[in-house]
Write a protein that holds these residues in place. Sequence first.
Motif, PDB file in Angstrom:
ATOM      1  N   LEU A   1      -1.471  -1.877  -7.106  1.00 36.29           N
ATOM      2  CA  LEU A   1      -1.610  -2.355  -5.723  1.00 36.29           C
ATOM      3  C   LEU A   1      -1.643  -3.878  -5.685  1.00 36.29           C
ATOM      4  O   LEU A   1      -0.950  -4.505  -4.881  1.00 36.29           O
ATOM      5  N   SER A   2      -2.405  -4.469  -6.564  1.00 36.95           N
ATOM      6  CA  SER A   2      -2.480  -5.938  -6.622  1.00 36.95           C
ATOM      7  C   SER A   2      -1.110  -6.536  -6.949  1.00 36.95           C
ATOM      8  O   SER A   2      -0.680  -7.507  -6.323  1.00 36.95           O
ATOM      9  N   LEU A   3      -0.432  -5.954  -7.912  1.00 32.84           N
ATOM     10  CA  LEU A   3       0.895  -6.432  -8.303  1.00 32.84           C
ATOM     11  C   LEU A   3       1.891  -6.268  -7.157  1.00 32.84           C
ATOM     12  O   LEU A   3       2.674  -7.183  -6.862  1.00 32.84           O
TER      13      LEU A   3
ATOM     14  N   THR B   1       1.793   6.195  -7.092  1.00 30.58           N
ATOM     15  CA  THR B   1       0.660   6.991  -7.564  1.00 30.58           C
ATOM     16  C   THR B   1       1.045   8.460  -7.637  1.00 30.58           C
ATOM     17  O   THR B   1       0.739   9.148  -8.624  1.00 30.58           O
ATOM     18  N   LYS B   2       1.728   8.948  -6.613  1.00 31.26           N
ATOM     19  CA  LYS B   2       2.159  10.351  -6.595  1.00 31.26           C
ATOM     20  C   LYS B   2       3.229  10.616  -7.640  1.00 31.26           C
ATOM     21  O   LYS B   2       3.173  11.604  -8.370  1.00 31.26           O
TER      22      LYS B   2
ATOM     23  N   GLU C   1       0.837  -1.204   0.000  1.00 30.18           N
ATOM     24  CA  GLU C   1       0.000   0.000   0.000  1.00 30.18           C
ATOM     25  C   GLU C   1       0.875   1.259   0.000  1.00 30.18           C
ATOM     26  O   GLU C   1       0.609   2.202  -0.747  1.00 30.18           O
ATOM     27  N   LYS C   2       1.891   1.254   0.828  1.00 27.03           N
ATOM     28  CA  LYS C   2       2.797   2.405   0.910  1.00 27.03           C
ATOM     29  C   LYS C   2       3.490   2.627  -0.433  1.00 27.03           C
ATOM     30  O   LYS C   2       3.582   3.752  -0.927  1.00 27.03           O
ATOM     31  N   ARG C   3       3.995   1.554  -1.016  1.00 20.58           N
ATOM     32  CA  ARG C   3       4.699   1.637  -2.297  1.00 20.58           C
ATOM     33  C   ARG C   3       3.756   2.098  -3.412  1.00 20.58           C
ATOM     34  O   ARG C   3       4.132   2.885  -4.271  1.00 20.58           O
TER      35      ARG C   3
ATOM     36  N   SER D   1      -3.705   6.530 -12.790  1.00 16.93           N
ATOM     37  CA  SER D   1      -5.163   6.613 -12.805  1.00 16.93           C
ATOM     38  C   SER D   1      -5.700   5.649 -11.754  1.00 16.93           C
ATOM     39  O   SER D   1      -4.953   4.815 -11.215  1.00 16.93           O
ATOM     40  N   ASP D   2      -6.987   5.718 -11.465  1.00 16.03           N
ATOM     41  CA  ASP D   2      -7.587   4.810 -10.488  1.00 16.03           C
ATOM     42  C   ASP D   2      -7.439   3.355 -10.927  1.00 16.03           C
ATOM     43  O   ASP D   2      -7.167   2.473 -10.112  1.00 16.03           O
TER      44      ASP D   2
END
Length: 144
Positions: free
Chosen positions: A64-66, A50-51, A43-45, A56-57
């Motif tokens: 996230l899944s990867l 994302t930033k 999640e952190k990564r 995109s969403d």
Amino acid sequence: MMKMKRFYLLLASFVLVCGMAMAQPQGEPGGQGRTFDPSKMAEKRTEQMTKELSLSDTQKTAVLSLNKEFFSNMQAQGAKVRPEGSDKPDRAQMKEMFKQMKVMRDDFNARLQKILTPEQYQKYQKNEEARRERRANRPPMPQN
């Protein structure tokens, strides 16, 4: 040659991070009561990516899944090398782990490249190179 050098730097940094996470006594003085949580790490990564890459969403969900899969696999590899109660990792197991981690990293990058645009992937590669250089230039951690 440069790819191998980057790979070994990345690999060494991952082993160092996992080793530090596993070496901390849980809930005891000196330890911070933390464990390596692949889900939180993913999640952190993902938030960081994302930033940095303006995901995109849809991309964020896929990344996230990867990341969750990747960090879980990395944790499993690290656990094989340093079984519970063992002081030192087995050299043969370390060599095998390095091979497995390279395969996992290559797979991760191939799958990530399919999720990101070419521009995003290029920026990701530059960010990873800068991250590896910063890690390589850190002073060594004090040994207890």
